[in-house]
Design an enzyme around this catalytic site. Structure first.
Site, PDB file in Angstrom:
ATOM      1  N   CYS A 100       0.860  -1.181   0.000  1.00 33.42           N
ATOM      2  CA  CYS A 100       0.000   0.000   0.000  1.00 33.42           C
ATOM      3  C   CYS A 100       0.899   1.235   0.000  1.00 33.42           C
ATOM      4  O   CYS A 100       1.705   1.418   0.899  1.00 33.42           O
ATOM      5  CB  CYS A 100      -0.883  -0.020   1.250  1.00 33.42           C
ATOM      6  SG  CYS A 100      -1.781   1.504   1.501  1.00 33.42           S
ATOM      7  N   CYS A 104      -3.195   7.577  -1.822  1.00 29.12           N
ATOM      8  CA  CYS A 104      -4.471   7.716  -2.531  1.00 29.12           C
ATOM      9  C   CYS A 104      -5.619   8.174  -1.623  1.00 29.12           C
ATOM     10  O   CYS A 104      -6.553   8.813  -2.097  1.00 29.12           O
ATOM     11  CB  CYS A 104      -4.841   6.414  -3.220  1.00 29.12           C
ATOM     12  SG  CYS A 104      -5.018   5.055  -2.087  1.00 29.12           S
ATOM     13  N   THR A 191      -4.260   4.996   7.320  1.00 25.26           N
ATOM     14  CA  THR A 191      -3.195   4.590   6.406  1.00 25.26           C
ATOM     15  C   THR A 191      -2.246   5.752   6.127  1.00 25.26           C
ATOM     16  O   THR A 191      -2.672   6.809   5.682  1.00 25.26           O
ATOM     17  CB  THR A 191      -3.826   4.120   5.078  1.00 25.26           C
ATOM     18  OG1 THR A 191      -4.578   2.942   5.347  1.00 25.26           O
ATOM     19  CG2 THR A 191      -2.779   3.810   4.032  1.00 25.26           C
ATOM     20  N   GLU A 257      -0.537   1.667   9.333  1.00 24.83           N
ATOM     21  CA  GLU A 257      -1.789   2.248   9.816  1.00 24.83           C
ATOM     22  C   GLU A 257      -1.591   2.676  11.269  1.00 24.83           C
ATOM     23  O   GLU A 257      -0.753   2.116  11.971  1.00 24.83           O
ATOM     24  CB  GLU A 257      -2.947   1.234   9.759  1.00 24.83           C
ATOM     25  CG  GLU A 257      -3.564   1.075   8.383  1.00 24.83           C
ATOM     26  CD  GLU A 257      -2.711   0.241   7.443  1.00 24.83           C
ATOM     27  OE1 GLU A 257      -1.994  -0.651   7.951  1.00 24.83           O
ATOM     28  OE2 GLU A 257      -2.732   0.471   6.223  1.00 24.83           O
ATOM     29  N   HIS A 292     -12.621   5.962  -3.458  1.00 23.02           N
ATOM     30  CA  HIS A 292     -11.676   5.015  -2.853  1.00 23.02           C
ATOM     31  C   HIS A 292     -11.944   3.587  -3.348  1.00 23.02           C
ATOM     32  O   HIS A 292     -11.016   2.794  -3.486  1.00 23.02           O
ATOM     33  CB  HIS A 292     -11.784   5.103  -1.333  1.00 23.02           C
ATOM     34  CG  HIS A 292     -10.478   4.850  -0.648  1.00 23.02           C
ATOM     35  ND1 HIS A 292      -9.285   5.340  -1.116  1.00 23.02           N
ATOM     36  CD2 HIS A 292     -10.164   4.123   0.467  1.00 23.02           C
ATOM     37  CE1 HIS A 292      -8.300   4.939  -0.326  1.00 23.02           C
ATOM     38  NE2 HIS A 292      -8.804   4.198   0.638  1.00 23.02           N
ATOM     39  N   TYR A 296      -9.122   1.026  -5.592  1.00 22.87           N
ATOM     40  CA  TYR A 296      -8.693  -0.364  -5.391  1.00 22.87           C
ATOM     41  C   TYR A 296      -8.654  -1.149  -6.704  1.00 22.87           C
ATOM     42  O   TYR A 296      -7.967  -2.164  -6.797  1.00 22.87           O
ATOM     43  CB  TYR A 296      -9.614  -1.055  -4.379  1.00 22.87           C
ATOM     44  CG  TYR A 296      -9.354  -0.636  -2.939  1.00 22.87           C
ATOM     45  CD1 TYR A 296      -8.536   0.445  -2.642  1.00 22.87           C
ATOM     46  CD2 TYR A 296      -9.912  -1.327  -1.869  1.00 22.87           C
ATOM     47  CE1 TYR A 296      -8.290   0.832  -1.343  1.00 22.87           C
ATOM     48  CE2 TYR A 296      -9.669  -0.952  -0.552  1.00 22.87           C
ATOM     49  CZ  TYR A 296      -8.860   0.134  -0.299  1.00 22.87           C
ATOM     50  OH  TYR A 296      -8.608   0.512   0.988  1.00 22.87           O
ATOM     51  N   CYS A 299      -4.734   0.006  -7.395  1.00 23.17           N
ATOM     52  CA  CYS A 299      -3.617  -0.361  -6.513  1.00 23.17           C
ATOM     53  C   CYS A 299      -3.537  -1.861  -6.251  1.00 23.17           C
ATOM     54  O   CYS A 299      -2.473  -2.463  -6.320  1.00 23.17           O
ATOM     55  CB  CYS A 299      -3.690   0.422  -5.211  1.00 23.17           C
ATOM     56  SG  CYS A 299      -5.098   0.042  -4.154  1.00 23.17           S
ATOM     57  N   GLU A 447      -7.158  -5.107   3.920  1.00 20.49           N
ATOM     58  CA  GLU A 447      -7.554  -3.799   3.383  1.00 20.49           C
ATOM     59  C   GLU A 447      -8.505  -3.987   2.198  1.00 20.49           C
ATOM     60  O   GLU A 447      -9.423  -3.190   1.998  1.00 20.49           O
ATOM     61  CB  GLU A 447      -6.327  -2.992   2.964  1.00 20.49           C
ATOM     62  CG  GLU A 447      -6.669  -1.536   2.672  1.00 20.49           C
ATOM     63  CD  GLU A 447      -5.442  -0.711   2.366  1.00 20.49           C
ATOM     64  OE1 GLU A 447      -5.108   0.158   3.178  1.00 20.49           O
ATOM     65  OE2 GLU A 447      -4.793  -0.952   1.325  1.00 20.49           O
TER      66      GLU A 447
END
Ligand SMILES: Cc1cc2nc3c(=O)[nH]c(=O)nc-3n(C[C@H](O)[C@H](O)[C@H](O)COP(=O)(O)OP(=O)(O)OC[C@H]3O[C@@H](n4cnc5c(N)ncnc54)[C@H](O)[C@@H]3O)c2cc1C
Length: 483
Positions: A100, A104, A191, A257, A292, A296, A299, A447
């Site tokens: 990660c 973003c 994050t 995190e 978001h 995904y 990413c 995640e």
């Protein structure tokens, strides 16, 4: 100011004195801490790639507000092309870090805030959009990394914010002053907060009139007085203290995190983007979550590319790559991964301009994207573990491997095909372990499940956007039903 280099970014974070704790201790130098440094390196990649002529076109764009070249992570999407480029950029960053890369959340918060503040101002004549634009341009001009803080601890999930036994379980305004507000509460699972210059705070759910003090959004620097961060543990995190890059699997990159406490934090008026407009809390949540969920589709696909590659390499090292069943498993992994990418691209292509002019993804398709993300990476990991064989979880440590007596046995008995060293076989197996069960699994697995909202959150949106009445009408027309 121009774009920051990776090194300038690292040094800019070093200068910020955040209050960070881990294993019961205050961390005075998070930048060089062996457990935390890989996560900083992942964010650094978003700066390094922007400096690389091979990737600059994707990683950077022109700000419509200043006309200057900016990192795409600070951009407000102006077209469906921008939305697609965002997904492509995220796939690239996932491929380069296999983890990660954290930047973003801030980008998604930026875009959700831009259109929502515009609409609040239109209704109430407030100055939130102007506040936000000023903040956004400051971040663009200084090439800052921004954390997006939405998730409250939430206490009893069956109760609204104002109905919680402890009123601080959702972040709230505790005092209003002529020059600003004082906020108290916490945001969980943040994050990349320790690698960020600023944090944007947003409400976590739709709210009613009784939740007025909880409908608050703002931005503050990460070293603001009253902000405190407690780092979350990751599986295998202390391996990074052992000075064995082989055993870590992906020693250079990672995610992070933290639980972030806001202990009576002052927010000046010019940094407030919402204060009490409860009916817009849900709008902001829905848009941030939508962007978001689109993210995904980029990413996780990039990380999936690395995992598929690792599975193909280990099949080769094991002498199994020509087996049709293995080939088929790699095809299945690719099919699942590219399906996720299709979803990311599709919700971008179907995006539309909001009233503010900024582009929003198609919300139904973005939610379908994330719903698939809650499933497919698990299947991709399952197939990778299948292909890898048991050694991915039973391989001895690097220390044993380097020991003259033990190393000779390990080298002999864990050799695969000739021409490939046992060490290289171990390296690939450790990478698969890292993605499947180690610290990268935080980003690739859990995640994928909970980040941007648990699966049920997408199902609620799919139900809302699914146009069931329209579909029933279609069926009745075809069947010549008259009622
Ligand atoms: C690795 C990782 C990174 C993250 N990064 C960020 C970040 O950067 N910023 C951020 O703001 N957040 C972040 N999150 C938080 C993420 O958005 C939340 O984890 C997610 O929204 C789920 O919330 P929760 O963890 O509190 O789980 P819960 O909300 O407790 O959900 C657990 C289960 O309970 C169900 N449930 C919850 N409430 C109800 C209810 N009222 N009725 C029925 N069922 C219910 C859910 O559907 C789910 O199945 C991250 C999470 C992870 C795991």
């Amino acid at each position: 100011m121009s774009l920051m280099t990776g090194e300038e970014y690292i040094e800019s974070i070093r200068k910020i004195k955040m209050e960070i704790y881990m294993f019961g201790e205050k961390i005075e130098n998070p930048v060089d801490h062996p457990i935390l440094r890989p996560s900083l390196n992942s964010v650094r990649m978003t700066y390094d790639l922007a400096q690389d002529s091979q990737y600059a076109e994707l990683m950077t764009t022109k700000s419509p507000f200043t006309g200057n070249t900016i990192n795409r992570f600070t951009h407000i999407h102006q077209s469906t092309e921008d939305l697609k480029n965002k997904v492509k950029m995220q796939r690239l960053c996932g491929q380069k870090t296999a983890s990660c890369f954290q930047r973003c959340v801030g980008m998604d918060a930026f875009n959700a805030e831009y259109s929502t503040t515009f609409e609040i101002d239109k209704k109430y004549g407030t100055k939130y959009h102007e506040n936000f634009k000023k903040f956004m341009m400051y971040c663009q001009e200084n090439d800052l990394t921004v954390d997006g803080a939405m998730t409250d601890p939430k206490g009893d999930r069956s109760k609204a914010p104002h109905a919680q036994e402890d009123p601080d379980l959702y972040l709230r305004v505790v005092e209003r002053r002529p020059d600003g507000i004082i906020v108290r509460g916490a945001k969980a699972h943040q994050t990349g907060i320790i690698n960020s210059h600023e944090v944007i705070v947003m409400p976590t759910i739709s709210m009613g009139p009784d939740d007025k003090d909880y409908a608050v959004s703002f931005a503050v620097p990460t070293d603001t007085e009253g902000l405190l961060m407690i780092i979350g543990r990751q599986s295998c995190d202390t391996r990074k203290l052992e000075e064995s890059e082989l055993d870590v699997g992906n020693s250079e990159f990672g995610g992070v995190e933290a639980l972030v406490i806001f202990e009576d934090v002052f927010v000046p008026n010019e940094r407030i983007f919402m204060d009490g407009e409860t009916e817009f809390a849900g709008v902001l949540v829905e848009r941030f979550a939508g962007y978001h969920r689109q993210s995904y589709g980029g990413c996780k696909v990039g990380v999936g590319d690395v995992l598929i590659g690792a599975a193909a390499v280990i099949a080769e090292y094991n002498g199994a790559e020509k087996a049709s069943a293995v080939k088929d498993k790699l095809i299945e992994m690719t099919h699942l991964n590219e399906t996720l990418y299709c979803c990311g691209i599709a919700c971008s292509t179907e995006g539309k301009a909001t009233e503010s002019g900024a582009y929003l993804i198609d919300l139904l398709l973005a939610n379908v994207c994330k719903q698939n993300i809650t499933r497919f990476p698990y299947e991709i990991v399952r197939l990778a573990e299948d292909i890898a064989g048991g050694l991915m979880v039973t391989a001895p440590s690097e220390k044993d491997f380097r020991d003259p007596k033990l190393g000779a046995y390990i080298d002999k008995y864990f050799k695969g095909v000739s021409g490939v060293s046992t060490e290289n076989r171990f390296r690939i197996l450790r990478l698969i372990e890292n993605l499947a069960l180690g610290s990268a699994a935080v980003g690739y697995r859990t995640e994928s499940m909970h980040g941007a909202g648990s699966p049920q959150a997408q199902r609620i949106m799919i139900a809302r956007q699914g146009k069931l009445a329209f579909k029933k009408k279609l069926a009745k027309e075809i069947a010549h039903v008259t009622e």
